[in-house]
Design an enzyme around this catalytic site. Structure first.
Site, PDB file in Angstrom:
ATOM      1  N   THR A  46       0.849  -1.193   0.000  1.00 50.61           N
ATOM      2  CA  THR A  46       0.000   0.000   0.000  1.00 50.61           C
ATOM      3  C   THR A  46       0.883   1.239   0.000  1.00 50.61           C
ATOM      4  O   THR A  46       1.014   1.938   1.002  1.00 50.61           O
ATOM      5  CB  THR A  46      -0.956  -0.034   1.218  1.00 50.61           C
ATOM      6  OG1 THR A  46      -1.611  -1.315   1.215  1.00 50.61           O
ATOM      7  CG2 THR A  46      -2.010   1.051   1.129  1.00 50.61           C
ATOM      8  N   ASN A  59       5.658  -2.176 -12.975  1.00 55.36           N
ATOM      9  CA  ASN A  59       6.386  -1.962 -14.223  1.00 55.36           C
ATOM     10  C   ASN A  59       7.308  -3.139 -14.513  1.00 55.36           C
ATOM     11  O   ASN A  59       7.848  -3.743 -13.589  1.00 55.36           O
ATOM     12  CB  ASN A  59       7.263  -0.703 -14.108  1.00 55.36           C
ATOM     13  CG  ASN A  59       6.492   0.569 -14.432  1.00 55.36           C
ATOM     14  OD1 ASN A  59       5.560   0.572 -15.239  1.00 55.36           O
ATOM     15  ND2 ASN A  59       6.890   1.667 -13.803  1.00 55.36           N
ATOM     16  N   LYS A  63       4.876  -0.003 -22.641  1.00 55.63           N
ATOM     17  CA  LYS A  63       5.154   0.830 -21.463  1.00 55.63           C
ATOM     18  C   LYS A  63       6.658   1.005 -21.270  1.00 55.63           C
ATOM     19  O   LYS A  63       7.143   2.063 -20.861  1.00 55.63           O
ATOM     20  CB  LYS A  63       4.521   0.191 -20.217  1.00 55.63           C
ATOM     21  CG  LYS A  63       4.740   0.977 -18.921  1.00 55.63           C
ATOM     22  CD  LYS A  63       3.767   2.119 -18.781  1.00 55.63           C
ATOM     23  CE  LYS A  63       4.144   3.170 -17.756  1.00 55.63           C
ATOM     24  NZ  LYS A  63       4.271   2.748 -16.407  1.00 55.63           N
ATOM     25  N   ASN A 103      13.570   6.146 -16.712  1.00 49.85           N
ATOM     26  CA  ASN A 103      13.855   5.708 -15.343  1.00 49.85           C
ATOM     27  C   ASN A 103      15.368   5.646 -15.117  1.00 49.85           C
ATOM     28  O   ASN A 103      15.888   6.183 -14.147  1.00 49.85           O
ATOM     29  CB  ASN A 103      13.240   4.327 -15.072  1.00 49.85           C
ATOM     30  CG  ASN A 103      11.735   4.397 -14.922  1.00 49.85           C
ATOM     31  OD1 ASN A 103      11.055   5.155 -15.612  1.00 49.85           O
ATOM     32  ND2 ASN A 103      11.180   3.599 -14.034  1.00 49.85           N
ATOM     33  N   SER A 127       9.866   6.782 -10.944  1.00 56.30           N
ATOM     34  CA  SER A 127       9.871   6.039  -9.679  1.00 56.30           C
ATOM     35  C   SER A 127      11.252   5.457  -9.346  1.00 56.30           C
ATOM     36  O   SER A 127      11.632   5.384  -8.182  1.00 56.30           O
ATOM     37  CB  SER A 127       8.806   4.943  -9.701  1.00 56.30           C
ATOM     38  OG  SER A 127       8.903   4.175 -10.874  1.00 56.30           O
TER      39      SER A 127
HETATM   40  N1  LIG Z   1       4.565   5.639  -8.670  1.00 52.38           N
HETATM   41  C1  LIG Z   1       4.186   5.727  -9.932  1.00 52.38           C
HETATM   42  O1  LIG Z   1       3.756   6.808 -10.398  1.00 52.38           O
HETATM   43  C2  LIG Z   1       4.218   4.537 -10.829  1.00 52.38           C
HETATM   44  C3  LIG Z   1       4.685   3.296 -10.385  1.00 52.38           C
HETATM   45  N2  LIG Z   1       4.618   2.218 -11.233  1.00 52.38           N
HETATM   46  C4  LIG Z   1       5.057   0.908 -10.788  1.00 52.38           C
HETATM   47  O2  LIG Z   1       4.144   0.451  -9.794  1.00 52.38           O
HETATM   48  C5  LIG Z   1       4.803  -0.401  -8.838  1.00 52.38           C
HETATM   49  C6  LIG Z   1       4.567   0.147  -7.431  1.00 52.38           C
HETATM   50  O3  LIG Z   1       5.216   1.416  -7.367  1.00 52.38           O
HETATM   51  P1  LIG Z   1       4.899   2.498  -6.244  1.00 52.38           P
HETATM   52  O4  LIG Z   1       3.477   2.439  -5.866  1.00 52.38           O
HETATM   53  O5  LIG Z   1       5.456   3.771  -6.742  1.00 52.38           O
HETATM   54  O6  LIG Z   1       5.785   1.957  -5.043  1.00 52.38           O
HETATM   55  P2  LIG Z   1       5.863   2.470  -3.526  1.00 52.38           P
HETATM   56  O7  LIG Z   1       7.273   2.310  -3.108  1.00 52.38           O
HETATM   57  O8  LIG Z   1       5.198   3.799  -3.382  1.00 52.38           O
HETATM   58  O9  LIG Z   1       4.948   1.428  -2.755  1.00 52.38           O
HETATM   59  C7  LIG Z   1       5.291   0.110  -2.551  1.00 52.38           C
HETATM   60  C8  LIG Z   1       4.692  -0.289  -1.230  1.00 52.38           C
HETATM   61  O10 LIG Z   1       4.843  -1.697  -1.055  1.00 52.38           O
HETATM   62  C9  LIG Z   1       5.095  -1.922   0.301  1.00 52.38           C
HETATM   63  N3  LIG Z   1       5.735  -3.214   0.496  1.00 52.38           N
HETATM   64  C10 LIG Z   1       6.907  -3.648  -0.018  1.00 52.38           C
HETATM   65  N4  LIG Z   1       7.171  -4.880   0.414  1.00 52.38           N
HETATM   66  C11 LIG Z   1       6.160  -5.230   1.234  1.00 52.38           C
HETATM   67  C12 LIG Z   1       5.886  -6.375   2.000  1.00 52.38           C
HETATM   68  N5  LIG Z   1       6.729  -7.412   2.017  1.00 52.38           N
HETATM   69  N6  LIG Z   1       4.756  -6.393   2.744  1.00 52.38           N
HETATM   70  C13 LIG Z   1       3.914  -5.355   2.746  1.00 52.38           C
HETATM   71  N7  LIG Z   1       4.130  -4.233   2.038  1.00 52.38           N
HETATM   72  C14 LIG Z   1       5.237  -4.180   1.302  1.00 52.38           C
HETATM   73  C15 LIG Z   1       5.997  -0.790   0.708  1.00 52.38           C
HETATM   74  O11 LIG Z   1       5.974  -0.661   2.106  1.00 52.38           O
HETATM   75  P3  LIG Z   1       7.121   0.115   2.939  1.00 52.38           P
HETATM   76  O12 LIG Z   1       6.601   1.521   3.053  1.00 52.38           O
HETATM   77  O13 LIG Z   1       7.174  -0.607   4.239  1.00 52.38           O
HETATM   78  O14 LIG Z   1       8.389   0.006   2.143  1.00 52.38           O
HETATM   79  C16 LIG Z   1       5.360   0.377  -0.024  1.00 52.38           C
HETATM   80  O15 LIG Z   1       4.392   1.011   0.757  1.00 52.38           O
HETATM   81  C17 LIG Z   1       6.267  -0.428  -9.280  1.00 52.38           C
HETATM   82  O16 LIG Z   1       6.484  -1.546 -10.085  1.00 52.38           O
HETATM   83  C18 LIG Z   1       6.421   0.867 -10.130  1.00 52.38           C
HETATM   84  O17 LIG Z   1       7.442   0.791 -11.094  1.00 52.38           O
HETATM   85  C19 LIG Z   1       4.055   2.298 -12.469  1.00 52.38           C
HETATM   86  C20 LIG Z   1       3.586   3.494 -12.929  1.00 52.38           C
HETATM   87  C21 LIG Z   1       3.692   4.700 -12.171  1.00 52.38           C
HETATM   88  C1  LIG Z   2       5.981   6.843 -16.691  1.00 47.99           C
HETATM   89  C2  LIG Z   2       5.466   6.696 -15.307  1.00 47.99           C
HETATM   90  C3  LIG Z   2       5.474   8.003 -14.614  1.00 47.99           C
HETATM   91  C4  LIG Z   2       4.010   6.229 -15.394  1.00 47.99           C
HETATM   92  O1  LIG Z   2       3.120   6.640 -16.083  1.00 47.99           O
HETATM   93  C5  LIG Z   2       6.161   5.580 -14.599  1.00 47.99           C
HETATM   94  O2  LIG Z   2       5.926   4.460 -14.959  1.00 47.99           O
HETATM   95  C6  LIG Z   2       7.193   5.701 -13.538  1.00 47.99           C
HETATM   96  O3  LIG Z   2       7.387   6.738 -12.899  1.00 47.99           O
HETATM   97  O4  LIG Z   2       7.863   4.685 -13.297  1.00 47.99           O
END
Ligand SMILES: NC(=O)C1=CN([C@@H]2O[C@H](COP(=O)(O)OP(=O)(O)OC[C@H]3O[C@@H](n4cnc5c(N)ncnc54)[C@H](OP(=O)(O)O)[C@@H]3O)[C@@H](O)[C@H]2O)C=CC1
Ligand SMILES: CC(C)(CO)C(=O)C(=O)O
Length: 314
Positions: A10, A104, A186, A194, A256
């Site tokens: 989350t 991703n 993507k 990145n 990210s």
């Molecule tokens: N952010 C963005 O705009 C974008 C992200 N993505 C992709 O989406 C995916 C998620 O990214 P994002 O949301 O940014 O990541 P974040 O780092 O914001 O969130 C990941 C979460 O997972 C939790 N987590 C990790 N391991 C565990 C575990 N073992 N048990 C419970 N919780 C856990 C982390 O908790 P803790 O806080 O404890 O570390 C953290 O809160 C990635 O693959 C990213 O590349 C794709 C498009 C856009």
């Molecule tokens: C391109 C973008 C911002 C998503 O739309 C992304 O995937 C990232 O930040 O890793």
């Protein structure tokens, strides 16, 4: 049928997409790690360009063992933690469940389907700019669209219902016929931006401003497009020009992976670089510039370990 959703991880995406479903009245169960106590007491806060909201009370857990079995699980942690998925998913899925990897990279559904053969597996490709700004606090800056595609031959009905639930919750969501095509498409953006943002310690606007880096990003996009073509996914070469124009208009952005590097967290090198480089290589095409960026990122990651800086999983 009302689905029971689980969110594993989350953070930015889990908080936003799970939060939107929960806010719209869906039954969503959130697995947290470091933010658990905060969210349990103060709820999950989402500041969004589409409207801020707070989820309180919220069904949150700090152990998957305490969660109910879910119809659909949205995996929203970084792919660097995917080796933990068999253990994390075990208590919350059964033979009927669908696991959607909202992450991703390439090759992640294949790996999960091998490791957890009894579940249906799908991918979720997120076009969103969001990040976590504090404990249980997500900032959604731009976009938000999701594309969902099935990997296994089972799970189609659940995926369709999930797409409708997202739409109803105000998240534009589409179903894709060909998940591999969307995953490669993507990567056309993620691969140059990145990694270059990390090795050059910069943001998208600076990479676009400088002629050399703009051209380098464009060339890498073409490599990815030809890599995809060799793997059987016929991406339009004009897509690279389109992505360059889109990025030129974007507000300055740190991808990210750059945020992970800045915060000394593990970077998603394996899923965003190694898997596509290997897939293209096996298909007979060497993505030379992408492979070079992968080596540079691996060097930086090894230095992070040498600096004895804590590199957390996830
Ligand atoms: N952010 C963005 O705009 C974008 C992200 N993505 C992709 O989406 C995916 C998620 O990214 P994002 O949301 O940014 O990541 P974040 O780092 O914001 O969130 C990941 C979460 O997972 C939790 N987590 C990790 N391991 C565990 C575990 N073992 N048990 C419970 N919780 C856990 C982390 O908790 P803790 O806080 O404890 O570390 C953290 O809160 C990635 O693959 C990213 O590349 C794709 C498009 C856009
Ligand atoms: C391109 C973008 C911002 C998503 O739309 C992304 O995937 C990232 O930040 O890793």
């Amino acid at each position: 049928m009302k689905l029971k959703y689980g969110v594993v991880g989350t953070g930015a995406l889990g908080g936003f997409y799970g939060g939107k479903l929960a806010k719209a009245g869906h039954d969503v169960h959130f697995l947290l790690r470091s933010d658990f106590e905060h969210v349990k007491e103060q709820g999950l806060k989402v500041d969004s360009v589409d409207g801020d909201f707070l989820l309180q009370p919220i069904a949150c857990y700090n152990s998957a063992q305490d969660m109910p079995v879910c119809d659909v699980v949205l995996v929203c942690m970084k792919t660097t933690g995917n080796h933990l998925l068999p253990e994390l998913l075990d208590p919350i899925i059964d033979e009927q469940s669908l696991v959607i990897l909202v992450q991703n990279g390439l090759g992640i559904e294949e790996r999960l389907a091998q490791e957890v053969p009894h579940a249906s597996v799908a991918g979720g490709i997120a076009f969103i700019c969001a990040h976590k700004v504090g404990p249980g606090h997500v900032s959604h800056l731009d976009l938000g669209r999701l594309i969902l595609g099935l990997h296994t031959s089972t799970g189609n009905e659940l995926l369709q219902q999930c797409q409708q639930d997202f739409e109803q919750a105000g998240v534009p969501a589409q179903l894709a016929e060909n998940l591999g095509y969307i995953r490669w498409q993507k990567l056309v953006w993620n691969v140059p931006f990145n990694g270059l943002a990390v090795v050059l310690n910069t943001t998208t606007d600076q990479l676009m401003k400088q002629k050399e880096t703009r051209e380098l990003a464009h060339e890498m996009m073409h490599e990815v497009i030809f890599g995809a073509k060799n793997c059987g996914y016929d991406l339009d070469p004009d897509f690279a020009d389109k992505m360059i124009r889109t990025t030129e208009k974007m507000t300055p952005y740190a991808p990210s992976m750059k945020l992970d590097f800045d915060n000394r967290r593990a970077m998603e090198i394996e899923s965003i670089y190694t898997s596509p480089v290997q897939a293209a290589r096996q298909a007979g095409f060497e993505m030379k510039k992408v492979a070079m960026l992968e080596s540079q990122l691996r060097f930086i990651a090894s230095q992070m370990e040498n600096w004895k800086i804590r590199v957390s999983e996830g």
